[in-house]
Write a protein that holds these residues in place. Sequence first.
Motif, PDB file in Angstrom:
ATOM      1  N   ARG A 189      -8.514   3.604   2.382  1.00 46.17           N
ATOM      2  CA  ARG A 189      -8.981   3.530   0.985  1.00 46.17           C
ATOM      3  C   ARG A 189      -9.279   2.096   0.554  1.00 46.17           C
ATOM      4  NH1 ARG A 189      -5.326   5.040  -3.053  1.00 46.17           N
ATOM      5  NH2 ARG A 189      -7.084   4.957  -4.503  1.00 46.17           N
ATOM      6  N   LEU A 190      -8.702   1.100   1.228  1.00 48.20           N
ATOM      7  CA  LEU A 190      -9.040  -0.287   0.908  1.00 48.20           C
ATOM      8  C   LEU A 190     -10.545  -0.504   0.951  1.00 48.20           C
ATOM      9  CD1 LEU A 190      -6.450  -2.418   2.927  1.00 48.20           C
ATOM     10  CD2 LEU A 190      -6.561  -2.154   0.446  1.00 48.20           C
ATOM     11  N   TYR A 191     -11.196   0.139   1.908  1.00 49.16           N
ATOM     12  CA  TYR A 191     -12.624  -0.062   2.126  1.00 49.16           C
ATOM     13  C   TYR A 191     -13.480   0.776   1.189  1.00 49.16           C
ATOM     14  CZ  TYR A 191     -10.873  -2.311   6.318  1.00 49.16           C
ATOM     15  OH  TYR A 191     -10.196  -3.135   7.184  1.00 49.16           O
ATOM     16  N   LEU A 192     -12.851   1.693   0.473  1.00 48.90           N
ATOM     17  CA  LEU A 192     -13.559   2.515  -0.510  1.00 48.90           C
ATOM     18  C   LEU A 192     -13.414   1.969  -1.921  1.00 48.90           C
ATOM     19  CD1 LEU A 192     -12.408   6.056   0.725  1.00 48.90           C
ATOM     20  CD2 LEU A 192     -14.420   4.745   1.459  1.00 48.90           C
ATOM     21  N   THR A 193     -12.481   1.038  -2.119  1.00 47.47           N
ATOM     22  CA  THR A 193     -12.103   0.577  -3.457  1.00 47.47           C
ATOM     23  C   THR A 193     -12.206  -0.944  -3.602  1.00 47.47           C
ATOM     24  OG1 THR A 193      -9.783   0.502  -2.774  1.00 47.47           O
ATOM     25  CG2 THR A 193     -10.553   2.540  -3.825  1.00 47.47           C
ATOM     26  N   GLU A 194     -13.032  -1.571  -2.739  1.00 49.58           N
ATOM     27  CA  GLU A 194     -13.238  -3.024  -2.766  1.00 49.58           C
ATOM     28  C   GLU A 194     -11.911  -3.781  -2.686  1.00 49.58           C
ATOM     29  OE1 GLU A 194     -15.805  -3.414  -6.341  1.00 49.58           O
ATOM     30  OE2 GLU A 194     -17.344  -4.049  -4.889  1.00 49.58           O
ATOM     31  N   GLY A 195     -11.020  -3.281  -1.871  1.00 51.59           N
ATOM     32  CA  GLY A 195      -9.746  -3.959  -1.653  1.00 51.59           C
ATOM     33  C   GLY A 195      -8.586  -3.351  -2.393  1.00 51.59           C
ATOM     34  N   GLY A 196      -8.842  -2.436  -3.313  1.00 53.12           N
ATOM     35  CA  GLY A 196      -7.782  -1.703  -3.995  1.00 53.12           C
ATOM     36  C   GLY A 196      -6.732  -2.557  -4.664  1.00 53.12           C
ATOM     37  N   GLY A 197      -7.064  -3.798  -5.025  1.00 51.78           N
ATOM     38  CA  GLY A 197      -6.090  -4.684  -5.639  1.00 51.78           C
ATOM     39  C   GLY A 197      -5.304  -5.501  -4.626  1.00 51.78           C
ATOM     40  N   LEU A 198      -5.345  -5.123  -3.365  1.00 57.56           N
ATOM     41  CA  LEU A 198      -4.659  -5.893  -2.330  1.00 57.56           C
ATOM     42  C   LEU A 198      -5.482  -7.107  -1.932  1.00 57.56           C
ATOM     43  CD1 LEU A 198      -2.107  -5.756  -0.368  1.00 57.56           C
ATOM     44  CD2 LEU A 198      -3.774  -4.971   1.340  1.00 57.56           C
TER      45      LEU A 198
ATOM     46  N   LEU B 284       0.809  -1.223   0.000  1.00 54.37           N
ATOM     47  CA  LEU B 284       0.000   0.000   0.000  1.00 54.37           C
ATOM     48  C   LEU B 284       0.843   1.275   0.000  1.00 54.37           C
ATOM     49  CD1 LEU B 284      -2.836  -0.989   2.521  1.00 54.37           C
ATOM     50  CD2 LEU B 284      -2.950  -0.908   0.013  1.00 54.37           C
ATOM     51  N   GLY B 285       2.167   1.131   0.032  1.00 53.95           N
ATOM     52  CA  GLY B 285       3.033   2.304   0.028  1.00 53.95           C
ATOM     53  C   GLY B 285       3.015   3.079   1.323  1.00 53.95           C
TER      54      GLY B 285
END
Length: 373
Positions: free
Chosen positions: A281-290, A223-224
């Motif tokens: 942001r993970l919870y705003l982006t359905e996991g954000g690719g992670l 996640l940087g």
Amino acid sequence: MGMPLGTPTMIATRRALLGGFAVLPLAGVLARDDRDGQADAALDAQFARHAPPAMAAAVVGRDGPIWSGVRGVRRAGADEPATLDQLWHLGSNGKAMTAVLYARLVEQGRAKWGATLSELFPGVAIDPALQAVTIDDLLGHRSGLADRDLITRGVMMAAHADTRSTRDQRVELAAMALGRTPTGTRGAFAYGNGNYILAGAAVERLVDAAWEATIQSEVFDPLGMASVGHGAPKGDNPWGHQSVGDQPAPVDPAGIADNPPPFGPAGRMHMTVTDYGKFLRLYLTEGGGLLRPGTMARLTTPHAGAPPAYAYGWGVQPGPQLGHDGSNTLWHVTARVLPARGVAVLSVANHHGRGQPANHAMVEALTTLYAPG
């Protein structure tokens, strides 16, 4: 310090404080950026009203940061300003990060949902009442374990003085917890740090590496989140404060300024406001690719059983609307996430007594501004 961290009184205070995860009503739609200064005005107002030494707040959207601000000084009685690139302690808001780590291991085939304590800790003596407890029970605070049975003043102070590796200490704490008959009832909600200490120890058995190294490589690095560290932040950063009379008094991070290292999976992390926003942001982006969208849906679905509605490190209201408070009794953080609206808001302070009302009010103000409804 007047009273060391981890006394029974402070543990009870922390449980009550961190359990306040469903306080603020959240609803609405994403609004514009704060071009007319309303977010800054709200931060000015709450900082002036509650007067913590310092506080910072931020709004995050699906595409990244929307607004952030900071007020105050690093230490009461000094004049060095707090800044947004400094480190803030998140307390139990790190619990959701441990849950995300376990989910990551599940997706990699190195762990499984529903794993029992008997499966997670083979060869360890486990009380019969705990053998069928699952990782999900731990992460949802429905295991029947109570902190009063494990996290005593003696245990806390011994851990502060222990020179063994954090992993070795966590193994011992896990064995102690597993060998005792729980005083609670499996399935009933009882917020407890011991649940997440056990979850962290389970992760270490699964991957044969320290929880700290694993969460760094599997969650923070992808996640940087380069600023993450453990314990009270040292160096040129805000200090936590205790109350002396009615005034905040800074606590030197070189001393006992946090829970002991084995408590890491339950919430002992610090980071910048920006990096915490990356996690939210993970919870705003359905996991954000992670993580996969289905996994994120699981992590935000409350566990079955009587109220309160609690998922994997989050209190849950309809929507879903996620919320959690964190504190080590010297800091306070409040975060609220509205996945369907694409907005997350957070507020942190370096004094929990003044920070709690300041953060709650700030989060409410930011929610009204950026997600009115």
